[in-house]
Scaffold this motif. Structure first.
Motif, short mmCIF file in Angstrom:
data_model
loop_
_atom_site.label_atom_id
_atom_site.label_comp_id
_atom_site.label_asym_id
_atom_site.label_seq_id
_atom_site.Cartn_x
_atom_site.Cartn_y
_atom_site.Cartn_z
N ALA A 34 0.81 -1.22 0.00
CA ALA A 34 0.00 0.00 0.00
C ALA A 34 0.85 1.27 0.00
CB ALA A 34 -0.93 0.01 1.22
N GLN A 35 2.15 1.13 0.12
CA GLN A 35 3.03 2.30 0.15
C GLN A 35 3.24 2.83 -1.27
OE1 GLN A 35 3.73 3.48 3.22
NE2 GLN A 35 2.47 1.72 3.78
N PRO A 36 3.43 4.14 -1.42
CA PRO A 36 3.59 4.74 -2.76
C PRO A 36 4.74 4.13 -3.57
CG PRO A 36 3.25 6.45 -1.13
CD PRO A 36 3.39 5.15 -0.37
N PHE A 37 5.84 3.74 -2.91
CA PHE A 37 6.98 3.21 -3.65
C PHE A 37 6.68 1.85 -4.29
CE2 PHE A 37 7.67 1.50 0.62
CZ PHE A 37 7.95 0.16 0.34
N ALA A 38 5.61 1.19 -3.87
CA ALA A 38 5.31 -0.15 -4.37
C ALA A 38 4.81 -0.13 -5.82
CB ALA A 38 4.29 -0.83 -3.48
N ALA A 39 4.23 1.01 -6.25
CA ALA A 39 3.72 1.10 -7.62
C ALA A 39 4.89 1.05 -8.60
CB ALA A 39 2.92 2.39 -7.79
N GLY A 40 4.92 0.02 -9.41
CA GLY A 40 5.98 -0.12 -10.41
C GLY A 40 7.32 -0.56 -9.86
N LEU A 41 7.36 -1.02 -8.62
CA LEU A 41 8.62 -1.43 -8.00
C LEU A 41 9.29 -2.57 -8.77
CD1 LEU A 41 10.54 -1.06 -5.56
CD2 LEU A 41 9.18 -2.80 -4.37
N ILE A 42 8.50 -3.56 -9.14
CA ILE A 42 9.02 -4.68 -9.93
C ILE A 42 8.25 -4.68 -11.25
CG2 ILE A 42 9.36 -7.17 -10.03
CD1 ILE A 42 9.28 -7.17 -6.96
N PRO A 43 8.94 -4.39 -12.35
CA PRO A 43 8.24 -4.29 -13.64
C PRO A 43 7.77 -5.66 -14.16
CG PRO A 43 10.58 -4.01 -13.95
CD PRO A 43 10.36 -4.11 -12.47
N PRO A 45 7.53 -8.50 -16.87
CA PRO A 45 6.91 -9.70 -16.33
C PRO A 45 7.58 -10.22 -15.07
CG PRO A 45 8.40 -10.37 -18.04
CD PRO A 45 8.48 -8.85 -17.94
N TRP A 46 8.57 -9.51 -14.56
CA TRP A 46 9.32 -9.97 -13.39
C TRP A 46 8.47 -10.00 -12.12
CZ3 TRP A 46 13.16 -12.34 -15.32
CH2 TRP A 46 13.76 -11.87 -16.47
N ASP A 47 7.39 -9.24 -12.11
CA ASP A 47 6.52 -9.25 -10.94
C ASP A 47 5.89 -10.62 -10.72
OD1 ASP A 47 4.96 -8.85 -13.28
OD2 ASP A 47 3.31 -8.02 -12.08
N LYS A 48 5.73 -11.39 -11.79
CA LYS A 48 5.17 -12.75 -11.65
C LYS A 48 6.14 -13.63 -10.86
CE LYS A 48 1.84 -11.31 -14.22
NZ LYS A 48 1.86 -9.87 -14.00
N GLY A 49 7.42 -13.44 -11.09
CA GLY A 49 8.42 -14.19 -10.31
C GLY A 49 8.37 -13.82 -8.84
N ALA A 50 8.17 -12.54 -8.56
CA ALA A 50 8.04 -12.11 -7.17
C ALA A 50 6.80 -12.75 -6.52
CB ALA A 50 7.95 -10.59 -7.09
N HIS A 51 5.71 -12.81 -7.28
CA HIS A 51 4.51 -13.47 -6.76
C HIS A 51 4.79 -14.94 -6.47
CE1 HIS A 51 1.01 -10.70 -7.01
NE2 HIS A 51 1.84 -10.01 -7.76
N ASP A 98 -4.64 -7.75 -11.16
CA ASP A 98 -4.18 -8.46 -12.35
C ASP A 98 -4.49 -9.95 -12.19
OD1 ASP A 98 -2.84 -9.51 -14.52
OD2 ASP A 98 -0.92 -8.56 -14.07
N LEU A 99 -5.27 -10.48 -13.10
CA LEU A 99 -5.61 -11.90 -13.03
C LEU A 99 -4.38 -12.80 -13.22
CD1 LEU A 99 -9.06 -12.12 -14.84
CD2 LEU A 99 -8.56 -12.36 -12.40
N LEU A 100 -3.40 -12.32 -13.98
CA LEU A 100 -2.17 -13.12 -14.14
C LEU A 100 -1.38 -13.20 -12.84
CD1 LEU A 100 -0.97 -12.11 -17.71
CD2 LEU A 100 -2.10 -14.23 -16.99
N ASP A 101 -1.44 -12.13 -12.03
CA ASP A 101 -0.82 -12.19 -10.70
C ASP A 101 -1.52 -13.25 -9.85
OD1 ASP A 101 0.91 -10.18 -11.39
OD2 ASP A 101 -0.09 -8.63 -10.21
N LEU A 102 -2.84 -13.28 -9.91
CA LEU A 102 -3.60 -14.26 -9.15
C LEU A 102 -3.29 -15.68 -9.64
CD1 LEU A 102 -5.66 -14.67 -6.93
CD2 LEU A 102 -7.46 -14.40 -8.64
#
Length: 122
Positions: A34-43, A45-51, A98-102
């Motif tokens: 929920a912090q402002p820095f979280a928006a776009g922190l991990i671009p 398709p790499w955010d899927k790896g973080a998930h 994002d359904l792909l994140d889910l």
């Protein structure tokens, strides 16, 4: 065979710590997300790896915390956390659901529990 090795692999006195750590990871997921820095922190398709990493960790901690006795409950709980996380993100500036994140969350939970279940033996 000792019950610790058969069900989750941890002594009973360590299981509550796994559940506490899982709760802390989930809290930080929502708080830091929920912090402002979280928006776009991990671009993408790499955010899927973080998930995959975060939700696999949650699934493993819940698995060990429940002594591996409730695999479907662990997968369901992790999926519910993922749904709540995506719903939460839909209301945050700069974030979106994002359904792909889910899907990545569901894959992480399912694969982690499947691997842990096959490793526990007869």
């Amino acid at each position: 065979m000792r019950s610790e090795a058969r069900y989750g692999g941890l002594p009973a006195n360590l299981r509550p710590y796994c559940l506490l750590l899982a709760a802390m990871v989930v809290f930080q997921l929502f708080y830091l997300g929920a912090q402002p820095f979280a928006a776009g922190l991990i671009p993408s398709p790499w955010d899927k790896g973080a998930h995959l990493v975060v939700y696999s960790a949650i699934a493993a901690l819940l698995w060990f915390g429940s002594a591996g006795r409730a695999p479907l409950t662990v997968v369901t709980a992790v999926l519910a956390i993922g749904i709540l996380d995506e719903w939460h993100q839909a209301f945050l500036p700069g974030r979106s659901a994002d359904l792909l994140d889910l899907l990545a969350d569901a894959c992480a939970a399912s694969i982690t529990v499947l691997l842990l279940h096959t490793q526990r033996g007869p």
